[in-house]
Design a protein around this motif. Structure first.
Motif, PDB file in Angstrom:
ATOM      1  N   ARG A  21      64.339   7.461  20.911  1.00 18.87           N
ATOM      2  CA  ARG A  21      63.412   7.321  22.178  1.00 18.87           C
ATOM      3  C   ARG A  21      63.908   6.194  22.847  1.00 18.87           C
ATOM      4  O   ARG A  21      63.726   6.178  24.244  1.00 18.87           O
ATOM      5  N   HIS A  22      64.554   5.349  22.318  1.00 16.52           N
ATOM      6  CA  HIS A  22      64.994   4.017  23.173  1.00 16.52           C
ATOM      7  C   HIS A  22      66.550   4.014  23.476  1.00 16.52           C
ATOM      8  O   HIS A  22      67.072   3.619  22.108  1.00 16.52           O
ATOM      9  N   THR A  23      66.732   4.369  24.654  1.00 17.79           N
ATOM     10  CA  THR A  23      68.423   3.932  24.742  1.00 17.79           C
ATOM     11  C   THR A  23      68.416   2.522  25.598  1.00 17.79           C
ATOM     12  O   THR A  23      68.103   2.229  26.655  1.00 17.79           O
ATOM     13  N   PRO A  24      69.722   1.842  25.291  1.00 17.09           N
ATOM     14  CA  PRO A  24      70.069   0.763  25.859  1.00 17.09           C
ATOM     15  C   PRO A  24      70.512   1.041  27.215  1.00 17.09           C
ATOM     16  O   PRO A  24      71.181   2.066  27.776  1.00 17.09           O
ATOM     17  N   THR A  25      70.390  -0.203  28.056  1.00 18.54           N
ATOM     18  CA  THR A  25      71.030   0.011  29.339  1.00 18.54           C
ATOM     19  C   THR A  25      72.192  -0.871  29.472  1.00 18.54           C
ATOM     20  O   THR A  25      72.803  -1.353  28.546  1.00 18.54           O
ATOM     21  N   GLY A  26      72.950  -0.629  30.635  1.00 17.33           N
ATOM     22  CA  GLY A  26      74.240  -1.293  30.797  1.00 17.33           C
ATOM     23  C   GLY A  26      75.335  -0.975  30.137  1.00 17.33           C
ATOM     24  O   GLY A  26      76.290  -1.842  29.813  1.00 17.33           O
ATOM     25  N   GLY A  27      75.377   0.578  29.829  1.00 18.79           N
ATOM     26  CA  GLY A  27      76.770   0.789  29.313  1.00 18.79           C
ATOM     27  C   GLY A  27      76.797   0.503  27.759  1.00 18.79           C
ATOM     28  O   GLY A  27      77.899   0.838  27.265  1.00 18.79           O
ATOM     29  N   LEU A  28      75.683   0.043  27.227  1.00 12.82           N
ATOM     30  CA  LEU A  28      75.569  -0.132  25.643  1.00 12.82           C
ATOM     31  C   LEU A  28      75.731   1.044  24.882  1.00 12.82           C
ATOM     32  O   LEU A  28      74.888   2.025  25.338  1.00 12.82           O
ATOM     33  N   PRO A  29      76.292   1.185  23.632  1.00 12.61           N
ATOM     34  CA  PRO A  29      76.406   2.695  22.961  1.00 12.61           C
ATOM     35  C   PRO A  29      74.865   2.736  22.517  1.00 12.61           C
ATOM     36  O   PRO A  29      73.989   2.060  22.433  1.00 12.61           O
ATOM     37  N   ALA A  30      74.490   3.950  22.199  1.00 11.81           N
ATOM     38  CA  ALA A  30      73.021   4.488  21.694  1.00 11.81           C
ATOM     39  C   ALA A  30      72.818   3.793  20.410  1.00 11.81           C
ATOM     40  O   ALA A  30      73.710   3.629  19.668  1.00 11.81           O
ATOM     41  N   LEU A  31      71.641   3.554  19.829  1.00  8.17           N
ATOM     42  CA  LEU A  31      71.347   2.987  18.837  1.00  8.17           C
ATOM     43  C   LEU A  31      71.482   3.935  17.737  1.00  8.17           C
ATOM     44  O   LEU A  31      70.998   5.137  17.990  1.00  8.17           O
ATOM     45  N   SER A  32      71.697   3.773  16.499  1.00  3.50           N
ATOM     46  CA  SER A  32      71.858   4.763  15.453  1.00  3.50           C
ATOM     47  C   SER A  32      71.358   3.870  14.179  1.00  3.50           C
ATOM     48  O   SER A  32      72.112   2.880  13.924  1.00  3.50           O
ATOM     49  N   VAL A  33      70.390   4.576  13.413  1.00  2.00           N
ATOM     50  CA  VAL A  33      69.945   3.901  12.210  1.00  2.00           C
ATOM     51  C   VAL A  33      71.237   3.717  11.399  1.00  2.00           C
ATOM     52  O   VAL A  33      71.185   2.622  10.743  1.00  2.00           O
ATOM     53  N   LEU A  36      73.021   0.806  12.378  1.00  2.00           N
ATOM     54  CA  LEU A  36      72.335  -0.669  12.179  1.00  2.00           C
ATOM     55  C   LEU A  36      72.449  -0.960  10.616  1.00  2.00           C
ATOM     56  O   LEU A  36      72.450  -1.954  10.382  1.00  2.00           O
ATOM     57  N   ARG A  37      72.271   0.173   9.722  1.00  2.00           N
ATOM     58  CA  ARG A  37      72.134  -0.215   8.259  1.00  2.00           C
ATOM     59  C   ARG A  37      73.761  -0.693   7.993  1.00  2.00           C
ATOM     60  O   ARG A  37      73.629  -1.670   7.309  1.00  2.00           O
ATOM     61  N   SER A  38      74.488   0.113   8.499  1.00  2.00           N
ATOM     62  CA  SER A  38      76.187  -0.154   7.862  1.00  2.00           C
ATOM     63  C   SER A  38      76.233  -1.840   8.425  1.00  2.00           C
ATOM     64  O   SER A  38      76.940  -2.541   7.733  1.00  2.00           O
ATOM     65  N   SER A  39      76.147  -1.990   9.736  1.00  2.00           N
ATOM     66  CA  SER A  39      76.371  -3.364  10.275  1.00  2.00           C
ATOM     67  C   SER A  39      75.668  -4.487   9.331  1.00  2.00           C
ATOM     68  O   SER A  39      76.130  -5.647   9.096  1.00  2.00           O
ATOM     69  N   TRP A  40      74.150  -4.280   9.039  1.00  2.00           N
ATOM     70  CA  TRP A  40      73.437  -5.243   8.192  1.00  2.00           C
ATOM     71  C   TRP A  40      74.105  -5.307   6.722  1.00  2.00           C
ATOM     72  O   TRP A  40      74.333  -6.560   6.558  1.00  2.00           O
ATOM     73  N   ILE A  41      74.720  -4.330   6.224  1.00  2.00           N
ATOM     74  CA  ILE A  41      75.167  -4.351   4.835  1.00  2.00           C
ATOM     75  C   ILE A  41      76.479  -5.132   4.820  1.00  2.00           C
ATOM     76  O   ILE A  41      76.801  -6.054   4.128  1.00  2.00           O
ATOM     77  N   VAL A  42      77.426  -4.982   6.133  1.00  2.00           N
ATOM     78  CA  VAL A  42      78.659  -5.648   6.281  1.00  2.00           C
ATOM     79  C   VAL A  42      78.348  -6.850   6.576  1.00  2.00           C
ATOM     80  O   VAL A  42      79.190  -7.914   6.066  1.00  2.00           O
ATOM     81  N   GLU A  43      77.325  -7.468   7.184  1.00  2.00           N
ATOM     82  CA  GLU A  43      76.966  -8.739   7.501  1.00  2.00           C
ATOM     83  C   GLU A  43      76.614  -9.437   6.365  1.00  2.00           C
ATOM     84  O   GLU A  43      77.128 -10.706   6.092  1.00  2.00           O
ATOM     85  N   LEU A  44      75.850  -8.888   5.506  1.00  2.00           N
ATOM     86  CA  LEU A  44      75.454  -9.476   4.069  1.00  2.00           C
ATOM     87  C   LEU A  44      76.750  -9.740   3.212  1.00  2.00           C
ATOM     88  O   LEU A  44      76.825 -10.828   2.820  1.00  2.00           O
ATOM     89  N   LEU A  45      77.515  -8.701   3.254  1.00  2.00           N
ATOM     90  CA  LEU A  45      78.826  -8.625   2.143  1.00  2.00           C
ATOM     91  C   LEU A  45      79.576  -9.858   2.830  1.00  2.00           C
ATOM     92  O   LEU A  45      80.194 -10.707   2.213  1.00  2.00           O
ATOM     93  N   ALA A  58      69.583  -2.571  -0.198  1.00  2.00           N
ATOM     94  CA  ALA A  58      69.733  -1.263   0.489  1.00  2.00           C
ATOM     95  C   ALA A  58      69.281   0.237  -0.150  1.00  2.00           C
ATOM     96  O   ALA A  58      69.504   1.002   0.471  1.00  2.00           O
ATOM     97  N   GLY A  59      68.664  -0.144  -1.287  1.00  2.87           N
ATOM     98  CA  GLY A  59      68.310   1.054  -2.152  1.00  2.87           C
ATOM     99  C   GLY A  59      69.506   1.784  -2.501  1.00  2.87           C
ATOM    100  O   GLY A  59      69.462   3.241  -2.753  1.00  2.87           O
ATOM    101  N   MET A  60      70.669   1.250  -2.826  1.00  7.03           N
ATOM    102  CA  MET A  60      71.877   2.058  -3.420  1.00  7.03           C
ATOM    103  C   MET A  60      72.046   1.315  -4.888  1.00  7.03           C
ATOM    104  O   MET A  60      71.547   0.381  -5.374  1.00  7.03           O
TER     105      MET A  60
END
Length: 67
Positions: A21-33, A36-45, A58-60
């Motif tokens: 329901r929430h789309t970013p403005t300014g030509g930014l890509p759409a949010l994707s769960v 977001l989860r993959s980015s979070w995991i990569v940042e932690l690693l 991560a429940g894995m």
């Protein structure tokens, strides 16, 4: 915080429906769960957090995350 008017205590797809329901403005890509989860995991690693700790958060399994 995401859906203050909801009547169900726990929404099944709370975050995925919020990002849809929430789309970013300014030509930014759409949010994707998934993204977001993959980015979070990569940042932690990248921060050298133990693989087992990240997998649990991560429940894995560690072997699934290692792939």
């Amino acid at each position: 915080m995401f859906r203050p008017g909801r009547v169900a205590r726990h929404a099944k797809n709370l975050f995925s429906s919020w990002t849809a329901r929430h789309t970013p403005t300014g030509g930014l890509p759409a949010l994707s769960v998934r993204r977001l989860r993959s980015s979070w995991i990569v940042e932690l690693l990248s921060a050298r957090i133990d693989l087992g700790v990240v997998a649990t958060a991560a429940g894995m399994s560690a072997s699934a995350l290692a792939r």
